[in-house]
Design an enzyme around this catalytic site. Structure first.
Site, PDB file in Angstrom:
ATOM      1  N   ASN B 148       5.945 -19.456  16.765  1.00 55.92           N
ATOM      2  CA  ASN B 148       4.915 -18.480  17.111  1.00 55.92           C
ATOM      3  C   ASN B 148       3.498 -18.910  16.766  1.00 55.92           C
ATOM      4  O   ASN B 148       2.543 -18.288  17.205  1.00 55.92           O
ATOM      5  CB  ASN B 148       5.221 -17.143  16.429  1.00 55.92           C
ATOM      6  CG  ASN B 148       5.313 -17.269  14.915  1.00 55.92           C
ATOM      7  OD1 ASN B 148       5.975 -18.173  14.398  1.00 55.92           O
ATOM      8  ND2 ASN B 148       4.653 -16.394  14.196  1.00 55.92           N
ATOM      9  N   GLN B 182       8.846 -15.877  21.582  1.00 53.40           N
ATOM     10  CA  GLN B 182       7.759 -16.622  22.234  1.00 53.40           C
ATOM     11  C   GLN B 182       8.290 -17.542  23.337  1.00 53.40           C
ATOM     12  O   GLN B 182       7.516 -18.304  23.928  1.00 53.40           O
ATOM     13  CB  GLN B 182       6.973 -17.451  21.208  1.00 53.40           C
ATOM     14  CG  GLN B 182       6.377 -16.652  20.054  1.00 53.40           C
ATOM     15  CD  GLN B 182       5.236 -15.713  20.476  1.00 53.40           C
ATOM     16  OE1 GLN B 182       4.740 -15.755  21.608  1.00 53.40           O
ATOM     17  NE2 GLN B 182       4.821 -14.842  19.549  1.00 53.40           N
ATOM     18  N   SER B 202      11.147  -9.746  22.699  1.00 54.48           N
ATOM     19  CA  SER B 202      10.231  -8.614  22.527  1.00 54.48           C
ATOM     20  C   SER B 202       9.469  -8.388  23.821  1.00 54.48           C
ATOM     21  O   SER B 202       8.987  -9.338  24.441  1.00 54.48           O
ATOM     22  CB  SER B 202       9.256  -8.950  21.393  1.00 54.48           C
ATOM     23  OG  SER B 202       8.140  -8.096  21.438  1.00 54.48           O
ATOM     24  N   HIS B 204       6.564  -6.671  24.305  1.00 54.80           N
ATOM     25  CA  HIS B 204       5.095  -6.629  24.291  1.00 54.80           C
ATOM     26  C   HIS B 204       4.442  -8.013  24.210  1.00 54.80           C
ATOM     27  O   HIS B 204       3.221  -8.115  24.262  1.00 54.80           O
ATOM     28  CB  HIS B 204       4.567  -5.696  23.188  1.00 54.80           C
ATOM     29  CG  HIS B 204       4.615  -6.253  21.805  1.00 54.80           C
ATOM     30  ND1 HIS B 204       3.509  -6.735  21.156  1.00 54.80           N
ATOM     31  CD2 HIS B 204       5.648  -6.391  20.944  1.00 54.80           C
ATOM     32  CE1 HIS B 204       3.862  -7.138  19.953  1.00 54.80           C
ATOM     33  NE2 HIS B 204       5.146  -6.940  19.800  1.00 54.80           N
ATOM     34  N   THR B 238      18.406   7.509  20.781  1.00 51.90           N
ATOM     35  CA  THR B 238      18.222   7.760  22.210  1.00 51.90           C
ATOM     36  C   THR B 238      17.537   6.554  22.844  1.00 51.90           C
ATOM     37  O   THR B 238      16.513   6.085  22.368  1.00 51.90           O
ATOM     38  CB  THR B 238      17.357   9.025  22.422  1.00 51.90           C
ATOM     39  OG1 THR B 238      18.035  10.125  21.810  1.00 51.90           O
ATOM     40  CG2 THR B 238      17.143   9.315  23.901  1.00 51.90           C
ATOM     41  N   CYS B 326       1.512 -10.583  11.624  1.00 55.17           N
ATOM     42  CA  CYS B 326       2.214 -10.041  10.461  1.00 55.17           C
ATOM     43  C   CYS B 326       1.726 -10.667   9.160  1.00 55.17           C
ATOM     44  O   CYS B 326       1.799 -10.067   8.114  1.00 55.17           O
ATOM     45  CB  CYS B 326       3.711 -10.293  10.571  1.00 55.17           C
ATOM     46  SG  CYS B 326       4.452  -9.464  11.962  1.00 55.17           S
TER      47      CYS B 326
END
Lengths: 384, 384
Positions: B148, B182, B202, B204, B238, B326
């Site tokens: 990343n 990535q 992921s 996003h 859900t 992060c």
């Protein structure tokens, strides 16, 4: 065919305003809230602002709020935190918890912890049953605020008093977690917030987006998943800022309109109960007003199997449910809450859940009661 | 001030199409996909359709895909699954993993498991280092596909071959998990998908919505959180259908345009590297084309502290990062991947990450290289 949706307790339609806030936030904040460049800091500040406003709305410190992917994950944070205890603990759990908590019983037992399951006569846990279940090694009590199938409000104030007294007497520490997924924004927070050590909330039950919720915990807990340090290190993963912003918008709206919405919903529910009372074959299972959320009604038509009646109404464009969505595909699981509430097998076999939101109209309720009455009359007549 | 955003590896701007799919799906499917009435079944069928199309896109069985709240949760599912093993295990982990995996090292050690951390010279793990780390009790190997921060592609094919040979020789079973956050939709899947037992993705990072991702696992795993039975019982809560639908839309687009996007991004990156090569003070840390994603470039200006340079560019409206979002607030954490890659402290002190998406233009790259060159010239001149 026009559709009438009475399964808000499973999921509610996202509001136009929530969708708008989601969209605006997604377009405005493209950066990661943890990034330190300007767009990242702007996203971080937006998140921090929402957390503070959420905290004000709830009357709790912002640092005790942890955004999650939903109510299930919020419940899981607490359950997993206690599951990780090395020393065996005892936990007390109501028999009418949502599957996201109830499913942990087996896991706790497998790891050598001991579990007391409390029955809930008429859908309500009694403080006395909690008192007699507590032991010096009790570390966790799991009792929801509003039951997801019957709408019953649990007496958390009295339950908390029992727990606190026991703690003092036995110099032990007991964590009271309340699943508030069907309570938050729907009944006055005095029913649950001051009494629990932690509560879980889900956005999509409040006309917010799927995939977001929160855990409020006034006590520290051990996070099951370490990671990137988000949410004060308690819940890792890039924060879902657009969904959190929309979640706040819904929560604010629910809390601002709480009393008026409650009065309206109660009058709708009263009207529905009154109409259904014209048919002795239809049994209302949810207790009266002061002990239940006006948004959920449990009922039963003992001679008609739940699944049959649900499908018959569905064919008329009316959606109701036989229990929580999570358990609706499994008859035994769907009946668990009704059985634990002490209803006999006949009542359980015909048990149904009706749930709605603040936008429900008198016409919706008229359509619903007419459908329930006509179809039950017809089916019962056919059965002879 | 116009802003130029080069931190796509932290989060990418949601695409108009993804937002549209999100909105349409949220409005179309108000019911819970687990509900059994018509709107619920329609939502369930929509989810099932997306899962099948996702599976076709990836060339894997649909029942091996589990939607999660993001890449972090997908990584956590695998890590927690092994963390729960009663017998102590040995795991091998690359020193350049994302914090959502790297943070588990301490947790594994605390629970009595043993861990070998592999260095990654130049940002790449060698199959030889994996071979020498394996032990008969090795149960899990954690090596990401594309790093990343440096964009380096790990030789998973050769690593997998080493692991499979070891398994045969020692009659043991080793799970190879690859964080593909990535990589997915950005490099050809032949780099990672056929070689790993599980991968995490992921949304996003692909111009999809926050709060969704997936775990693909060809091997069974023990879910850390029991619950309502969603995702074949492996991930409760859900299902976030609107986000999952948008996630699929982005994934499809990325995969459909993969080759053209790759060629474009590579030419943009080559151009950037060529421009920066005019300044000997600027060191490119990412290895050449065949070993790196074209979307991420690690570089260093040894005499200028990363944070300083990041802020100087930020003041010009250009967003780059010093490492993963992060870890960006913690200098030591931000430098970990550069240090583990064997870069000396001087290079680490000035290390930066540039990352972009397929929509990057030659003008964007020109603006970026001009900003980096002008500001580094100026700062270095000021420093004398």
């Amino acid at each position: 065919m026009e559709r009438y949706y009475f399964d808000w307790a499973a999921s509610s339609p996202i509001s136009t305003e929530a969708l708008q806030v989601y969209t605006e936030t997604a377009l405005q904040h493209i950066a990661n809230p943890s990034s330190v460049h300007s767009p990242g800091r702007a996203a971080g500040a937006a998140l921090s602002g929402i957390r503070s406003r959420f905290a004000s709305l709830m009357g709790v410190p912002a640092q005790q709020l942890f955004f999650t992917s939903g109510g299930t994950e919020a419940n899981a944070l607490i359950c997993n935190s206690f599951l990780m205890k090395k020393r065996p603990i005892h936990l007390v759990i109501s028999g009418i918890e949502h599957p996201s908590i109830f499913a942990y019983i087996q896991r706790f037992k497998q790891l050598g912890h001991s579990v007391t399951i409390l029955p809930a006569p008429g859908g309500r846990i009694t403080p006395e049953s909690v008192a007699s279940a507590l032991r010096p090694d009790t570390a966790l009590v799991l009792i929801m605020s509003v039951n997801n199938v019957l709408g019953t409000i649990q007496p958390l104030e009295q339950i908390s008093a029992v727990i606190r007294a026991y703690e003092q007497r036995h110099r032990c520490r007991i964590h009271l977690h309340a699943d508030a997924v069907q309570a938050f924004g729907k009944i006055d927070r005095s029913h649950y917030l001051p009494h629990a050590d932690s509560i879980s909330v889900s956005a999509h039950k409040l006309q917010g987006p799927r995939g977001t919720g929160l855990l409020y915990s006034r006590k520290p807990f051990l996070t099951p998943s370490p990671g990137g340090g988000q949410e004060s290190g308690m819940r890792p993963g890039t924060e879902n800022l657009p969904a959190i912003a929309a979640f706040y918008q819904c929560s604010l709206r629910c809390h601002s309109n709480l009393e008026a919405d409650l009065a309206h919903a109660q009058s709708m529910k009263d009207h529905l109960i009154m109409e259904l009372a014209s048919r002795p074959a239809i049994k209302v299972l949810t207790p009266p007003q002061e002990h239940a959320s006006p948004y959920i009604l449990g009922l039963s038509i003992p001679r008609i199997p739940s699944e049959v009646f649900m499908r018959v109404l569905d064919d008329r464009g009316v959606s109701i449910s036989t229990g929580s969505a999570c358990s609706s595909k499994n008859r035994k699981k769907a009946q668990r809450i009704f059985l634990q509430s002490g209803f006999d097998q006949r009542l359980c076999d015909g048990a149904l859940r009706i749930s709605f939101g603040p936008s429900v109209t008198a016409d919706d309720i008229a359509m619903l009661s007419r459908s329930v009455i006509e179809e039950s009359d017809r089916l019962l007549k056919e059965m002879g």
